[in-house]
Design a protein around this motif. Structure first.
Motif, PDB file in Angstrom:
ATOM      1  N   UNK A 164       0.857  -1.192   0.000  1.00  0.00           N
ATOM      2  CA  UNK A 164       0.000   0.000   0.000  1.00  0.00           C
ATOM      3  C   UNK A 164       0.893   1.243   0.000  1.00  0.00           C
ATOM      4  N   UNK A 165       1.425   1.582   1.153  1.00  0.00           N
ATOM      5  CA  UNK A 165       2.342   2.709   1.293  1.00  0.00           C
ATOM      6  C   UNK A 165       2.911   2.713   2.703  1.00  0.00           C
ATOM      7  N   UNK A 166       4.036   3.380   2.864  1.00  0.00           N
ATOM      8  CA  UNK A 166       4.635   3.517   4.187  1.00  0.00           C
ATOM      9  C   UNK A 166       3.697   4.293   5.104  1.00  0.00           C
ATOM     10  N   UNK A 167       3.023   5.281   4.567  1.00  0.00           N
ATOM     11  CA  UNK A 167       2.091   6.084   5.371  1.00  0.00           C
ATOM     12  C   UNK A 167       0.955   5.218   5.912  1.00  0.00           C
ATOM     13  N   UNK A 168       0.420   4.342   5.078  1.00  0.00           N
ATOM     14  CA  UNK A 168      -0.652   3.444   5.527  1.00  0.00           C
ATOM     15  C   UNK A 168      -0.138   2.504   6.609  1.00  0.00           C
ATOM     16  N   UNK A 169       1.069   1.979   6.421  1.00  0.00           N
ATOM     17  CA  UNK A 169       1.656   1.077   7.414  1.00  0.00           C
ATOM     18  C   UNK A 169       1.923   1.823   8.724  1.00  0.00           C
ATOM     19  N   UNK A 170       2.448   3.039   8.626  1.00  0.00           N
ATOM     20  CA  UNK A 170       2.692   3.848   9.828  1.00  0.00           C
ATOM     21  C   UNK A 170       1.395   4.092  10.587  1.00  0.00           C
ATOM     22  N   UNK A 171       0.317   4.389   9.851  1.00  0.00           N
ATOM     23  CA  UNK A 171      -0.965   4.659  10.500  1.00  0.00           C
ATOM     24  C   UNK A 171      -1.483   3.431  11.242  1.00  0.00           C
ATOM     25  N   UNK A 172      -1.384   2.256  10.620  1.00  0.00           N
ATOM     26  CA  UNK A 172      -1.847   1.033  11.282  1.00  0.00           C
ATOM     27  C   UNK A 172      -1.102   0.827  12.584  1.00  0.00           C
TER      28      UNK A 172
END
Length: 179
Positions: A164-172
């Motif tokens: 997905x993206x690093x931002x999505x992973x960071x948010x999770x």
């Protein structure tokens, strides 16, 4: 569709933590049992997989994920269907990810040559041709490897970052209070 393969003797944290992170990120992932209706982890926890290995299809596959654990890693390695799925994903440029002892499977398949990789200490020799880093997680192209159970959330983060993206992973992980 991502397939997370489960074999008797798998390490539960290395399977369930990344699975949780991936599903929280909205990825479609199925657990795949390679032997029977219930798969027993290395510490005696039984899991009912989403599907049986005979039900996997290649028409919409995005990647294959292998948790470690013993004898789970050996059981995954002994499965022709698992090896074929990993090979197909790798050759098609799809994600192949493994953690703990399971990167040894990739190494023995020749998938790690000239790639950065990591694994559980003691399995380095099986990473044939890899540049072993000893890092918690390594992403090199479509290949993600991780060191062990204590790195399972980071492993899930790397998979979501790739998919997905690093931002999505960071948010999770932030929502899970990891950072």
């Amino acid at each position: 569709m991502y397939y997370l393969f489960l074999a008797n003797g798998f390490e539960i944290t290395e399977a369930m933590a990344p699975l949780d992170v991936m599903r929280r990120a909205g990825l479609e992932v199925k657990t795949v049992g390679i032997t029977g209706e219930m798969i027993q982890s290395s510490n005696g926890v039984s899991i009912k997989p989403d599907i049986d290995i005979s039900d996997i299809t290649y028409d919409n596959i995005d990647g294959a994920i292998l948790p470690g654990g013993m004898p789970g890693t050996l059981n995954l390695k002994a499965s022709n269907a698992v090896v074929e799925c990993v090979k197909k994903c790798y050759n098609d440029g799809k994600l192949v990810a493994s953690i703990c002892a399971a990167p040894s499977i990739f190494g023995e398949m020749g998938l790690l040559r000239d790639r950065r990789a990591t694994c559980f200490p003691g399995f380095e020799k099986a990473l044939d041709g890899a540049v072993h880093t000893g890092a918690h997680v390594e992403t090199d192209g479509n290949v993600i490897t991780s060191k062990g159970a204590g790195c399972a959330l980071e492993f899930g983060h790397a998979i979501v970052s790739y998919a997905v993206s690093k931002e999505a992973a960071d948010k999770v992980l932030s929502d899970m209070q990891c950072y």
